[in-house]
Each structure stands twice: as structure tokens, then as C-alpha cells.
Enzyme design. Structure first.
Site, PDB file in Angstrom:
ATOM      1  N   SER A   1       0.856  -1.192   0.000  1.00 16.58           N
ATOM      2  CA  SER A   1       0.000   0.000   0.000  1.00 16.58           C
ATOM      3  C   SER A   1       0.888   1.236   0.000  1.00 16.58           C
ATOM      4  O   SER A   1       2.024   1.185   0.503  1.00 16.58           O
ATOM      5  CB  SER A   1      -0.887   0.028   1.243  1.00 16.58           C
ATOM      6  OG  SER A   1      -1.580   1.272   1.346  1.00 16.58           O
TER       7      SER A   1
ATOM      8  N   TYR B   1      -2.236  -0.102  10.382  1.00 14.84           N
ATOM      9  CA  TYR B   1      -2.382  -0.625   9.015  1.00 14.84           C
ATOM     10  C   TYR B   1      -1.125  -0.310   8.194  1.00 14.84           C
ATOM     11  O   TYR B   1      -0.567  -1.194   7.532  1.00 14.84           O
ATOM     12  CB  TYR B   1      -3.617   0.008   8.356  1.00 14.84           C
ATOM     13  CG  TYR B   1      -3.746  -0.297   6.881  1.00 14.84           C
ATOM     14  CD1 TYR B   1      -4.230  -1.526   6.449  1.00 14.84           C
ATOM     15  CD2 TYR B   1      -3.385   0.648   5.922  1.00 14.84           C
ATOM     16  CE1 TYR B   1      -4.339  -1.818   5.093  1.00 14.84           C
ATOM     17  CE2 TYR B   1      -3.499   0.367   4.574  1.00 14.84           C
ATOM     18  CZ  TYR B   1      -3.982  -0.859   4.160  1.00 14.84           C
ATOM     19  OH  TYR B   1      -4.090  -1.150   2.815  1.00 14.84           O
TER      20      TYR B   1
HETATM   21  N1  LIG Z   1      -9.097  -0.094  -1.138  1.00 12.48           N
HETATM   22  C1  LIG Z   1      -8.081   0.717  -0.892  1.00 12.48           C
HETATM   23  O1  LIG Z   1      -8.230   1.945  -0.786  1.00 12.48           O
HETATM   24  C2  LIG Z   1      -6.677   0.150  -0.752  1.00 12.48           C
HETATM   25  C3  LIG Z   1      -5.588   1.036  -0.748  1.00 12.48           C
HETATM   26  C4  LIG Z   1      -4.313   0.519  -0.637  1.00 12.48           C
HETATM   27  C5  LIG Z   1      -4.115  -0.848  -0.538  1.00 12.48           C
HETATM   28  N2  LIG Z   1      -5.192  -1.671  -0.537  1.00 12.48           N
HETATM   29  C6  LIG Z   1      -4.929  -3.098  -0.428  1.00 12.48           C
HETATM   30  O2  LIG Z   1      -5.450  -3.742  -1.572  1.00 12.48           O
HETATM   31  C7  LIG Z   1      -5.746  -5.113  -1.228  1.00 12.48           C
HETATM   32  C8  LIG Z   1      -7.109  -5.473  -1.744  1.00 12.48           C
HETATM   33  O3  LIG Z   1      -8.046  -4.607  -1.125  1.00 12.48           O
HETATM   34  P1  LIG Z   1      -9.459  -4.297  -1.780  1.00 12.48           P
HETATM   35  O4  LIG Z   1      -9.577  -2.818  -1.767  1.00 12.48           O
HETATM   36  O5  LIG Z   1      -9.626  -5.062  -3.035  1.00 12.48           O
HETATM   37  O6  LIG Z   1     -10.385  -4.854  -0.612  1.00 12.48           O
HETATM   38  P2  LIG Z   1     -11.715  -5.739  -0.628  1.00 12.48           P
HETATM   39  O7  LIG Z   1     -12.202  -5.649   0.768  1.00 12.48           O
HETATM   40  O8  LIG Z   1     -12.625  -5.318  -1.738  1.00 12.48           O
HETATM   41  O9  LIG Z   1     -11.215  -7.218  -0.923  1.00 12.48           O
HETATM   42  C9  LIG Z   1     -10.497  -7.937   0.046  1.00 12.48           C
HETATM   43  C10 LIG Z   1     -10.895  -9.397  -0.023  1.00 12.48           C
HETATM   44  O10 LIG Z   1     -10.113 -10.098   0.951  1.00 12.48           O
HETATM   45  C11 LIG Z   1     -10.968 -10.998   1.653  1.00 12.48           C
HETATM   46  N3  LIG Z   1     -10.408 -11.249   2.980  1.00 12.48           N
HETATM   47  C12 LIG Z   1     -10.431 -10.440   4.075  1.00 12.48           C
HETATM   48  N4  LIG Z   1      -9.815 -11.045   5.107  1.00 12.48           N
HETATM   49  C13 LIG Z   1      -9.389 -12.256   4.647  1.00 12.48           C
HETATM   50  C14 LIG Z   1      -8.670 -13.324   5.235  1.00 12.48           C
HETATM   51  N5  LIG Z   1      -8.272 -13.282   6.502  1.00 12.48           N
HETATM   52  N6  LIG Z   1      -8.386 -14.405   4.456  1.00 12.48           N
HETATM   53  C15 LIG Z   1      -8.793 -14.458   3.164  1.00 12.48           C
HETATM   54  N7  LIG Z   1      -9.496 -13.497   2.567  1.00 12.48           N
HETATM   55  C16 LIG Z   1      -9.768 -12.395   3.298  1.00 12.48           C
HETATM   56  C17 LIG Z   1     -12.316 -10.308   1.704  1.00 12.48           C
HETATM   57  O11 LIG Z   1     -13.360 -11.251   1.941  1.00 12.48           O
HETATM   58  C18 LIG Z   1     -12.373  -9.663   0.322  1.00 12.48           C
HETATM   59  O12 LIG Z   1     -12.938 -10.540  -0.632  1.00 12.48           O
HETATM   60  C19 LIG Z   1      -5.568  -5.212   0.291  1.00 12.48           C
HETATM   61  O13 LIG Z   1      -4.311  -5.759   0.586  1.00 12.48           O
HETATM   62  C20 LIG Z   1      -5.592  -3.771   0.741  1.00 12.48           C
HETATM   63  O14 LIG Z   1      -4.872  -3.577   1.949  1.00 12.48           O
HETATM   64  C21 LIG Z   1      -6.465  -1.215  -0.647  1.00 12.48           C
END
Ligand SMILES: NC(=O)c1ccc[n+]([C@@H]2O[C@H](COP(=O)([O-])OP(=O)(O)OC[C@H]3O[C@@H](n4cnc5c(N)ncnc54)[C@H](O)[C@@H]3O)[C@@H](O)[C@H]2O)c1
Length: 266
Positions: free
Chosen positions: A152, A164
Site C-alpha cells: 500500500s 495498518y
Molecule cells: N481499497 C483501498 O483503498 C486500498 C488502498 C491501498 C491498498 N489496498 C490493499 O489492496 C488489497 C485489496 O483490497 P481491496 O480494496 O480489493 O479490498 P476488498 O475488501 O474489496 O477485498 C479484500 C478481499 O479479501 C478478503 N479477505 C479479508 N480477510 C481475509 C482473510 N483473513 N483471508 C482471506 N481473505 C480475506 C475479503 O473477503 C475480500 O474478498 C488489500 O491488501 C488492501 O490492503 C487497498
């Protein structure tokens, strides 16, 4: 330039039930990969696999909590059982530590444990069982296996979500360490570092909350955070992950690729 190909390769994608994971499952499958859609929300992962199949690809599902070592080992084993080998491990799961109005010192021991278990231990587990499988398979020419992790921008700069951000800093650093240690085996390890994606289902400390679309004003505010003036999408990240997973990046390892509209360039 031709689009990167993953023809004939097998990819495990964690967090494939939503957001970046679902977009990547669809993108990797469109590039020719067979995908193992792993998620703690098995129903969401099944929907992703259905979408992959409807688009002409091949996807199977595992119910996997990345914080649980045995679940991750079983997911890698499922790739081998279904498709004969593992080529790409995309450790994409992450949960947010956002607690409205909370300061860093308000985080409880349980909050800390859950965030580190999912965001850091989960990536460690994925890297560990992928590398074991890669080494057991042996290398095929230059190709010894590929890991892509989701870090991130919060792991690169101070972002306002302290615990985080620290877990993502750990993801970024394990990425570099594995890249160096595993380079002699032809194993590459890189990370994408997304900026703000307001249209995913970014889950709170307890996973499972359903997504509700944000108001336009919020979307405009998030877009304005980036020098390019756009918020990030799951598809932006899927394209970057595809590049790092494919032979298009065959001489790239140990990088943290911001997918952030210029956020960290300031
Ligand atoms: N959305 C943002 O603004 C953002 C910004 C920077 C980084 N990220 C990173 O991007 C990645 C994806 O995030 P996203 O935005 O697609 O989120 P999202 O919540 O849409 O998808 C995350 C998925 O992970 C699954 N999940 C959660 N805990 C879990 C576990 N313990 N084991 C297995 N599956 C699990 C959830 O059920 C979900 O399907 C993450 O690593 C997040 O930290 C997101």
C-alpha cells in the site's frame, strides 16, 4: 505493445472474492491463466470463479483465511491438485484498520493482532508455501515462480492509519527480502502499492461487511488526493499485478510499484 500473456500458467489469488482480487482473477484468466480464487468469504470467491468461467476462463475456489497457515497450505495444494503446478502467487488480502475518530493509541491489542495476522502473517504464509512449491517444482529456464504481494502507499509514506501502514511496511519489506533470498532460484517477488480505491469492498477489522457505494462528493474528494486527479480502481491494480506476474517483468524483482496516481511522488 502486446498485452502480457499468462497462457498455460496457474495462479493463486488471495482475496479473490472482491476488489483487486476479483479484478485480478478476471484479468489473469483473460491473459490465459488458470486461477485459484481463495477467500475467507467462500460465497464471494465462488461468484468470482463463476464470472471467470462466464468469460471463458478456468477458476476454482478455496475457502481460505490467510492468517491460518493450514488454509494457505491447502490453497497451494489445491492449485497443484487441480492444475498440476503453481506458477504465480498473488498475496493480495488486506484489511483496513480504519476506526472512525480513533487515534493510533486507541487501537486495542486485539485490533493490533488481527491486523498483523491478516495483513502481515497472511502474506508471510502465502510466500512461504508458494516458495516451498516453487522449489519443489524446480525452475523452467528463467522461470522459477512469481510472487506478487499487495502492499500500500500506506507502507511507503505516513498515511494516517498507523497500524495498518506498519503492516503494509512489513509487506513491502518481506517482498524485498524474499526477492534477494530467492533470486538464485529464479523466483521473483514484487509488490503493488495501491493508493485509495473507494469502490472496493475494503473490509473493516472484522471481515464480511457488505459494500455500499459512496456518495459522489466523497469520490471527488478521494480523486483530488492524487496528482493525476483520479481515484484508483481495482482494475488499475489488476493491470499492474498482471505485468509483475508475467514474463514482461522477467528481469524485475524486489520492487514496490505504486499504483497511486502520483500520490507518493510528492
Ligand atoms: N481499497 C483501498 O483503498 C486500498 C488502498 C491501498 C491498498 N489496498 C490493499 O489492496 C488489497 C485489496 O483490497 P481491496 O480494496 O480489493 O479490498 P476488498 O475488501 O474489496 O477485498 C479484500 C478481499 O479479501 C478478503 N479477505 C479479508 N480477510 C481475509 C482473510 N483473513 N483471508 C482471506 N481473505 C480475506 C475479503 O473477503 C475480500 O474478498 C488489500 O491488501 C488492501 O490492503 C487497498
Amino acid at each position: 505493445m502486446t498485452s502480457p500473456s499468462l497462457a498455460g500458467q496457474t495462479a493463486v489469488i488471495t482475496g479473490a472474492g472482491s476488489g483487486v482480487g476479483r479484478a485480478s482473477a478476471l484479468r489473469f484468466a483473460a491473459a490465459g491463466a488458470r486461477v485459484v480464487c481463495a477467500d475467507v468469504r467462500e460465497d464471494w470467491a465462488k461468484e468470482t470463479a463463476r464470472l471467470v468461467g462466464a468469460a471463458g476462463g478456468t477458476g476454482v475456489v478455496t475457502r481460505c483465511d490467510v492468517a491460518v497457515e493450514a488454509d494457505v497450505a491447502d490453497t497451494v495444494a489445491a492449485a497443484v491438485e487441480n492444475f498440476g503446478r503453481l506458477d504465480i502467487m498473488f498475496n493480495n488480502v488486506g484489511i483496513t484498520g480504519f476506526k472512525p475518530g480513533a487515534s493510533f493509541e486507541d487501537f486495542t491489542a486485539d485490533d493490533f493482532a488481527r491486523l498483523t495476522d491478516v495483513n502481515f502473517r497472511g502474506v508471510f504464509n502465502g510466500c512461504k508455501f508458494a516458495v516451498k512449491q516453487f522449489k519443489q517444482q524446480g525452475r523452467d529456464g528463467d522461470r522459477g515462480g512469481v510472487i506478487v504481494n499487495t502492499g500500500s502507499v500506506a507502507g511507503i509514506v505516513g498515511f494516517g492509519s498507523v497500524v495498518y501502514g506498519a503492516t503494509k511496511g512489513a509487506v513491502n519489506q518481506i517482498t524485498r527480502g524474499i526477492a534477494i533470498e530467492c533470486a538464485p532460484f529464479g523466483i521473483r517477488c514484487n509488490a503493488i502499492c495501491p493508493g485509495a480505491m473507494p469502490l472496493t469492498n475494503f473490509t473493516p477489522v472484522s471481515p464480511g461487511a457488505e459494500f455500499s457505494p459512496p456518495a459522489q462528493q466523497y469520490l471527488d474528494e478521494v480523486a483530488a488526493l492524487q496528482p493525476l486527479g483520479r481515484y484508483l480502481t481495482a482494475e488499475d491494480c489488476a493491470e499492474a499485478a498482471l505485468f509483475l506476474a508475467s514474463d514482461a517483468s522477467k528481469n524485475i524483482t524486489g520492487i514496490l510499484l505504486p499504483v497511486d496516481g502520483g500520490y507518493t511522488a510528492r
